[in-house]
Design an enzyme around this catalytic site. Structure first.
Site, short mmCIF file in Angstrom:
data_model
loop_
_atom_site.label_atom_id
_atom_site.label_comp_id
_atom_site.label_asym_id
_atom_site.label_seq_id
_atom_site.Cartn_x
_atom_site.Cartn_y
_atom_site.Cartn_z
N LYS A 1 124.29 -54.69 -17.22
CA LYS A 1 123.20 -53.72 -17.07
C LYS A 1 123.59 -52.38 -17.71
CE LYS A 1 121.50 -55.86 -12.79
NZ LYS A 1 121.45 -55.86 -11.33
N GLN B 1 124.10 -52.88 -6.18
CA GLN B 1 124.20 -54.31 -6.49
C GLN B 1 124.37 -55.12 -5.20
OE1 GLN B 1 123.60 -55.56 -9.47
NE2 GLN B 1 123.99 -57.67 -8.91
N ASP C 1 115.01 -51.05 -8.52
CA ASP C 1 115.07 -52.48 -8.18
C ASP C 1 113.79 -52.93 -7.47
OD1 ASP C 1 117.26 -54.05 -8.95
OD2 ASP C 1 118.59 -53.11 -7.49
N1 GUN Z 1 121.73 -59.21 -6.98
C1 GUN Z 1 121.12 -60.23 -7.59
N2 GUN Z 1 120.06 -59.80 -8.31
C2 GUN Z 1 120.02 -58.46 -8.15
C3 GUN Z 1 119.15 -57.44 -8.65
O1 GUN Z 1 118.19 -57.69 -9.39
N3 GUN Z 1 119.44 -56.18 -8.25
C4 GUN Z 1 120.49 -55.90 -7.42
N4 GUN Z 1 120.66 -54.62 -7.07
N5 GUN Z 1 121.29 -56.82 -6.94
C5 GUN Z 1 121.06 -58.08 -7.31
#
Ligand code: GUN
Length: 294
Positions: free
Chosen positions: A55, A99, A122
């Protein structure tokens, strides 16, 4: 036997990045603003480390601002909440991402609620999930949003079709089912959501015109689960140990080889849904920045 088409998320994400360039340039010219993301990661889960690195790399590649806050596994909930409060009030960051999953001693719901909804790129904050459910989304969770873009890009219109979603998480399954059933173009599907409590899964999956697999079980969905001509969206990213240099191979929730020639089309793993999750995160962060200035 007709060939199964590959729905490349890489191709769609490249189109998203191209479309975002103008918006990023406008923000720079009009407001001297550079979209900024704070990514918080607690502990050292290897898969989460890779996701966050991918990311932040993309943000840097787009000349956007990104900082990763790495906290040790034993970080207390109080310390994490304090970090989030600092990020909430720092104008450099337009988006905040924590995350998931978090270590077991931390209450994920409390942490997500602590992120100011205006920076919740998110789309996991209950206020944003509520807005999405009410049909007036602010930030839509990145993975389901990216899947809707894949369908639209490849002219797969869910309207009138039966979409079956496997998985009910707030990250993918639940918002996915809401997006697929909205009364608007490239949605409007009859939607079924299946989960670990579903009896006789195949009864449902065999009816699916569009099947979204977000179960987290490596290669579980094979030809015995699907209908001929189905569109398959594979959300799984599972590490299966092997003797390669890395020590593992990435596989989806779908047995890719088994459904060839039966499915109409399928997203590959890797290169399907994964790149779209990142593209939608960038898009949501650009939008969060625009919201500050416009
Ligand atoms: N863990 C798995 N997918 C995601 C996501 O799209 N965002 C976050 N913050 N954690 C995740």
């Amino acid at each position: 036997m007709s060939e199964t088409n590959i729905l490349s998320g890489k191709v769609v994400s490249d189109a998203v990045y191209t479309a975002l360039e103008n918006r990023i340039t406008s923000l720079a010219h009009q407001y001297s603003a550079v979209p900024g993301l704070a990514a918080v990661i607690v502990g050292d889960d290897p898969a989460s480390q890779v996701y966050v690195r991918n990311k932040t790399r993309r943000f840097l590649k787009m000349n956007l601002h990104s900082e990763t806050i790495r906290l040790p596994e034993e970080t207390s909930q109080k310390e994490l909440l304090s970090t989030i409060r600092t990020l909430n009030s720092d104008p450099v960051f337009h988006g905040i991402l924590v995350q998931l999953p978090l270590p077991k001693h931390i209450d994920t719901d409390v942490v997500i609620k602590a992120i100011t909804p205006e920076k919740d790129v998110d789309g996991f904050h209950p206020e944003n999930l509520g807005q999405l459910t009410a049909g007036n989304p602010r930030f839509t969770p990145c993975t389901p949003k990216g899947i809707m873009r894949i369908l639209e890009h490849f002219h797969i219109d869910p309207s009138g079709k039966h979409a079956v979603v496997l998985g009910r998480s707030n990250i993918v399954g639940r918002p996915m089912s809401i997006l697929l059933s909205q009364k608007q173009s490239y949605s409007n599907a009859t939607t079924t959501i299946c989960h670990s409590g579903t009896t006789d899964l195949r009864t449902f999956t065999k009816q699916a015109d569009i099947l979204v697999a977000a179960l987290g079980v490596p290669e579980m969905i094979d030809d015995t689960y699907i209908k001929k001509g189905a569109v398959i969206i594979d959300v799984g990213i599972n590490r299966v140990k092997d003797s390669s240099e890395k020590g593992y191979t990435l596989v989806g929730d779908v047995n890719y080889d088994a459904v060839q020639g039966i499915a109409h089309s399928i997203t590959p793993v890797p290169g399907g849904v994964g790149p779209m999750t990142i593209a939608m995160l960038v898009e949501n962060t650009v939008e969060a920045t625009e919201n500050v200035y416009t």
